[in-house]
Enzyme design. Sequence first.
Site, PDB file in Angstrom:
ATOM      1  N   GLU A 122      37.321  41.938  19.839  1.00 43.74           N
ATOM      2  CA  GLU A 122      38.125  42.624  18.835  1.00 43.74           C
ATOM      3  C   GLU A 122      39.421  43.096  19.479  1.00 43.74           C
ATOM      4  O   GLU A 122      39.399  43.851  20.447  1.00 43.74           O
ATOM      5  CB  GLU A 122      37.368  43.833  18.289  1.00 43.74           C
ATOM      6  N   HIS A 135      30.522  42.729  19.672  1.00 46.57           N
ATOM      7  CA  HIS A 135      31.875  42.481  20.165  1.00 46.57           C
ATOM      8  C   HIS A 135      32.266  43.502  21.218  1.00 46.57           C
ATOM      9  O   HIS A 135      31.620  44.516  21.388  1.00 46.57           O
ATOM     10  CB  HIS A 135      32.892  42.495  19.009  1.00 46.57           C
ATOM     11  N   HIS A 167      35.716  44.136  33.006  1.00 46.45           N
ATOM     12  CA  HIS A 167      36.250  42.832  32.626  1.00 46.45           C
ATOM     13  C   HIS A 167      35.289  42.133  31.678  1.00 46.45           C
ATOM     14  O   HIS A 167      34.134  42.533  31.552  1.00 46.45           O
ATOM     15  CB  HIS A 167      36.495  41.957  33.863  1.00 46.45           C
ATOM     16  N   GLU A 196      37.265  37.359  33.821  1.00 42.20           N
ATOM     17  CA  GLU A 196      36.681  36.575  34.921  1.00 42.20           C
ATOM     18  C   GLU A 196      36.384  35.159  34.441  1.00 42.20           C
ATOM     19  O   GLU A 196      35.840  34.972  33.357  1.00 42.20           O
ATOM     20  CB  GLU A 196      35.395  37.230  35.397  1.00 42.20           C
TER      21      GLU A 196
END
Length: 122
Positions: free
Chosen positions: A56, A7, A75, A117
Amino acid sequence: MAFKFLHNNFNVLDLEKSLKFYEDALGLKEVRRKVAGDGSFILVYLGDGQTPHQLELTWLRDRKEPYNLGENEFHLAFEAEDYSAAHKKHQEMGCIVYENPAMGIYFIADPDNYWLEIIPKH
């Protein structure tokens, strides 16, 4: 020794607002949640239902000021099955912060100004 991605983490000021944004903008759903026994933090893991990777979201009870994202030179990227429909939806939401038509991509910002993005399906 092997490693795999699990994550990414974003800290957020308003957890409910962020959860709504990620579901509305990207279809991410809560997978699991951890609440501190003393209520000092909540971790919510979001998934796309297609890949094992999760986002998360961390909410800290005592945090009141916006997070300093520096120059925001990072990003997460999402592939849109229907890029035109995604662009229209995000335009209507008012969350598009940068477009690069030459590259065929654009970026949206979440309520804490993290950039995401959006790229067309390859």
